[in-house]
Design an enzyme around this catalytic site. Structure first.
Site, short mmCIF file in Angstrom:
data_model
loop_
_atom_site.label_atom_id
_atom_site.label_comp_id
_atom_site.label_asym_id
_atom_site.label_seq_id
_atom_site.Cartn_x
_atom_site.Cartn_y
_atom_site.Cartn_z
N ARG A 16 0.45 -1.29 -0.08
CA ARG A 16 -0.14 0.14 0.09
C ARG A 16 0.72 1.83 0.08
NH1 ARG A 16 -4.03 -1.79 4.52
NH2 ARG A 16 -5.07 -3.43 3.47
N ALA A 37 12.03 -10.65 2.75
CA ALA A 37 12.42 -11.54 4.69
C ALA A 37 10.83 -12.09 4.83
CB ALA A 37 12.46 -9.95 5.48
N GLN A 38 9.86 -11.48 4.61
CA GLN A 38 8.63 -12.65 4.84
C GLN A 38 8.60 -14.03 4.25
OE1 GLN A 38 5.86 -13.42 2.36
NE2 GLN A 38 4.41 -14.08 4.57
N GLU A 43 9.78 -19.71 4.35
CA GLU A 43 10.61 -20.81 3.61
C GLU A 43 11.03 -22.04 5.15
OE1 GLU A 43 13.07 -18.75 1.49
OE2 GLU A 43 11.63 -18.66 -0.45
N TYR A 44 11.28 -21.26 6.21
CA TYR A 44 11.94 -21.63 6.79
C TYR A 44 11.08 -23.13 8.18
CZ TYR A 44 16.51 -21.31 5.93
OH TYR A 44 18.06 -21.01 4.87
N ARG A 89 20.08 -8.55 8.64
CA ARG A 89 19.96 -9.60 8.22
C ARG A 89 20.33 -10.59 8.72
NH1 ARG A 89 21.61 -9.79 3.99
NH2 ARG A 89 21.74 -11.76 2.45
#
Length: 118
Positions: A16, A37-38, A43-44, A89
């Site tokens: 948005r 990041a999401q 995935e993990y 990260r």
């Protein structure tokens, strides 16, 4: 589940904010970092749940729960760090990977003890 929902909501807010409609996954660099990041956390998640479950059943519930909470905390820090800058990260990524390996080791130790020492 709450972490996954939080991460997904952050992607929606970023879409948005930067006016990026689905199914597009590219655009503003901040959106791309939040999206990645999401996706990385998602995935993990199956790996985490699997080793957490096995370690909790066959090793020790308390130790496993503590490791699981630490893992969730490091993934939150990973997400927050990645949203700000790609280099943000790395520390939490290494910590969460170490915790996954630890959980895997606990699961294997519990399975070996269960099946080799009746």
């Amino acid at each position: 589940v709450l972490f996954s929902a939080y991460f997904a909501m952050q992607v929606i807010y970023a879409r948005r904010k930067y006016k990026i409609s689905p199914p597009e996954t590219t655009g503003h660099p901040e959106f791309e970092r939040i999206f990645r990041a999401q996706a990385n956390c998602s995935e993990y998640f199956p790996i985490f749940i699997s080793v957490l479950w096995v370690a909790g059943i066959f090793f020790h519930q308390g130790v496993t729960a503590a490791c699981g909470l630490l893992y969730l905390y490091t993934r939150l820090k990973y997400f927050q760090g990645y949203a700000v800058a790609a280099q943000g990260r790395l520390g939490p990524l290494y910590a969460s990977a170490w915790l996954l390996w630890l959980l895997l080791g606990l699961a294997l130790a519990g399975l070996l003890a269960h099946f080799l020492w009746p």
